[in-house]
Design an enzyme around this catalytic site. Structure first.
Site, PDB file in Angstrom:
ATOM      1  N   HIS A  63       0.856  -1.191   0.000  1.00  0.00           N
ATOM      2  CA  HIS A  63       0.000   0.000   0.000  1.00  0.00           C
ATOM      3  C   HIS A  63       0.891   1.241   0.000  1.00  0.00           C
ATOM      4  O   HIS A  63       1.004   1.955   1.000  1.00  0.00           O
ATOM      5  CB  HIS A  63      -0.929  -0.026   1.209  1.00  0.00           C
ATOM      6  CG  HIS A  63      -1.943  -1.115   1.155  1.00  0.00           C
ATOM      7  ND1 HIS A  63      -3.176  -0.962   0.555  1.00  0.00           N
ATOM      8  CD2 HIS A  63      -1.894  -2.401   1.595  1.00  0.00           C
ATOM      9  CE1 HIS A  63      -3.856  -2.092   0.648  1.00  0.00           C
ATOM     10  NE2 HIS A  63      -3.095  -2.989   1.267  1.00  0.00           N
ATOM     11  N   GLU A  70     -10.644   2.193   7.915  1.00  0.00           N
ATOM     12  CA  GLU A  70     -11.861   1.471   8.300  1.00  0.00           C
ATOM     13  C   GLU A  70     -12.424   1.948   9.639  1.00  0.00           C
ATOM     14  O   GLU A  70     -13.606   1.777   9.900  1.00  0.00           O
ATOM     15  CB  GLU A  70     -11.587  -0.038   8.388  1.00  0.00           C
ATOM     16  CG  GLU A  70     -11.280  -0.712   7.060  1.00  0.00           C
ATOM     17  CD  GLU A  70      -9.802  -0.878   6.808  1.00  0.00           C
ATOM     18  OE1 GLU A  70      -9.433  -1.843   6.125  1.00  0.00           O
ATOM     19  OE2 GLU A  70      -9.011  -0.033   7.284  1.00  0.00           O
ATOM     20  N   ARG A 227      -5.002 -16.711   5.938  1.00  0.00           N
ATOM     21  CA  ARG A 227      -5.744 -16.006   6.990  1.00  0.00           C
ATOM     22  C   ARG A 227      -6.415 -16.979   7.955  1.00  0.00           C
ATOM     23  O   ARG A 227      -6.481 -16.730   9.166  1.00  0.00           O
ATOM     24  CB  ARG A 227      -6.796 -15.096   6.340  1.00  0.00           C
ATOM     25  CG  ARG A 227      -7.604 -14.273   7.318  1.00  0.00           C
ATOM     26  CD  ARG A 227      -8.741 -13.552   6.617  1.00  0.00           C
ATOM     27  NE  ARG A 227      -8.276 -12.609   5.613  1.00  0.00           N
ATOM     28  CZ  ARG A 227      -7.864 -11.367   5.878  1.00  0.00           C
ATOM     29  NH1 ARG A 227      -7.837 -10.939   7.118  1.00  0.00           N
ATOM     30  NH2 ARG A 227      -7.488 -10.574   4.896  1.00  0.00           N
ATOM     31  N   ASP A 285       1.884  -6.867   2.331  1.00  0.00           N
ATOM     32  CA  ASP A 285       0.709  -6.037   2.654  1.00  0.00           C
ATOM     33  C   ASP A 285       1.136  -4.798   3.445  1.00  0.00           C
ATOM     34  O   ASP A 285       0.366  -4.249   4.233  1.00  0.00           O
ATOM     35  CB  ASP A 285      -0.328  -6.849   3.435  1.00  0.00           C
ATOM     36  CG  ASP A 285      -1.735  -6.248   3.381  1.00  0.00           C
ATOM     37  OD1 ASP A 285      -1.970  -5.373   2.535  1.00  0.00           O
ATOM     38  OD2 ASP A 285      -2.578  -6.642   4.193  1.00  0.00           O
ATOM     39  N   SER A 289      -3.481  -1.090   6.610  1.00  0.00           N
ATOM     40  CA  SER A 289      -3.890  -1.231   8.006  1.00  0.00           C
ATOM     41  C   SER A 289      -4.187  -2.686   8.321  1.00  0.00           C
ATOM     42  O   SER A 289      -4.524  -3.476   7.437  1.00  0.00           O
ATOM     43  CB  SER A 289      -5.126  -0.388   8.306  1.00  0.00           C
ATOM     44  OG  SER A 289      -6.260  -0.912   7.637  1.00  0.00           O
TER      45      SER A 289
END
Length: 376
Positions: A63, A70, A227, A285, A289
């Site tokens: 990112h 969020e 995940r 990633d 966040s």
């Protein structure tokens, strides 16, 4: 003009043994058992005895313009820092938008990619964000790919997650077809890069895409597949059907999250299962966040990660779990170069390719990084 790396143990990522590597400006000129420095004028010699050299690492999910949001404006994360990325051994990044396709946009992502490029990195971006239809710069994914040099696909499209825009399968298959067409017209990878959440439907759309459409499997890349155990088991089956998957560094099981699988554990399990890891990549990633939600879907905390975790977890796979160096390093070099359709330039140490490499000591600590022939 010339840089000569002398007496290194070289992994291309395949083991090449003791070699000298000669850079000419930003390209690899020669890789030989011995190269005589006196044959070249103005040569910078780097003594690499007791050193290991890998290709520059490729992080295909960063990112770079920041992420998050969020939990409101205070949970927005900062943009990427080129120095930190390069020190992590990463010489190529693909920038991406996430949940926020409103206050962050493709123009800003492109500008950040150009800034990082000016600071030494090789950069690409995905158009779009979590949402469907995706946000673009020129009006469509197809034209973004054709007319914007850095756009190599679309993503991260959010599926199986409370933040998903709940697209119908017809919308996803149409988006994939547009991306495929843009890839053919532009000669680019044309990835549809999917953010995978923890919902039970998991990779259902991905299986349908490879079973019900004629779009090649090489255009679909689901990430965060470690995940949960259920999602990872689906990813194993998806690999068996010829698909690609992207593991995410930073998923470490703990009291708050016992169901995730660490990337190094996932790599070892795939090897033990006899799965071809040539279609497996891993990304950090970073700068996005990492929100934690309560049972009502409210953000109760938010954090971010550094690109440093990418090689940290590859090193753990090698040193702690005994994963062969060649297999582990391929996951962040050769494999992503192939997925991103960059293997003519990146992903291995070969004459004619970009002068990107990572110099480590015997304990796999990073000593020096070269990106396009420049030392960092």
């Amino acid at each position: 003009m010339f840089t000569l790396l002398k007496d290194a143990t070289v992994y291309s990522p395949e083991y090449l043994g003791k070699k000298d590597i000669l850079f000419c400006f930003d390209r690899i000129a020669l890789i030989e058992e011995s190269i005589n420095a006196s044959n070249f004028k103005a040569v910078n010699i780097v003594d690499c005895r007791d050193r290991i050299i890998f290709p520059g690492f490729i992080d295909l999910h960063v990112h770079i313009a920041g992420g998050g949001g969020e939990g409101g404006y205070t949970t927005r994360t900062l943009s990427a820092n080129a120095t930190d990325i390069l020190k992590s051994g990463i010489t190529t990044v693909a920038g991406i938008l996430g949940a926020d396709g409103v206050t962050r946009n493709i123009a800003g992502l492109y500008a950040q990619a150009k800034q990082l490029e000016g600071q030494g990195l090789t950069t690409y971006i995905y158009t779009g964000s979590y949402q469907v239809p995706p946000v673009t710069l020129t009006g469509s994914v197809q034209s973004d790919m054709v007319f914007i040099d850095k756009v190599i696909g679309v993503g991260e499209i959010c599926l199986a997650d409370s933040r998903s825009f709940e697209p119908a399968f017809s919308e996803i298959s149409r988006l994939a077809a547009q991306t495929r067409n843009g890839a053919m017209l532009s000669g680019k990878a044309g990835l549809v890069h999917f953010h995978m959440g923890a919902a039970d439907n998991g990779l259902d759309y991905l299986f349908r895409l490879i079973r019900e459409t004629m779009i090649p499997k090489t255009h679909f890349l689901p990430t965060h597949v470690n995940r949960t155990h259920k999602l990872f088991n689906q990813a194993v089956e998806y690999l068996k059907e010829g698909g690609l998957i992207d593991l995410t560094a930073g998923f470490i099981p703990n009291e708050a999250d016992k169901d995730c699988i660490a990337s190094y554990t996932a790599i070892k399990q795939l090897i033990d299962l006899g799965i071809d890891t040539g279609r497996v990549t891993m990304s950090s990633d970073a700068y996005g966040s990492v929100p934690v939600f309560d049972e009502k879907g409210n953000v109760i905390s938010s954090d971010t990660v550094s690109t440093k975790i990418l090689f940290d977890e590859i090193r753990a796979a090698i040193k702690d779990l005994g994963v062969p160096i060649e297999k582990a390093i391929s996951i962040i070099t050769k494999n992503p170069a192939g997925v991103l359709k960059l293997y003519n330039r990146k992903g291995s140490l070969e004459a004619g390719k970009d002068a990107d490499c990572v110099i480590c000591d015997k304990d796999l600590n990073i000593i020096k990084v070269f990106a396009m022939g420049k030392a960092y």
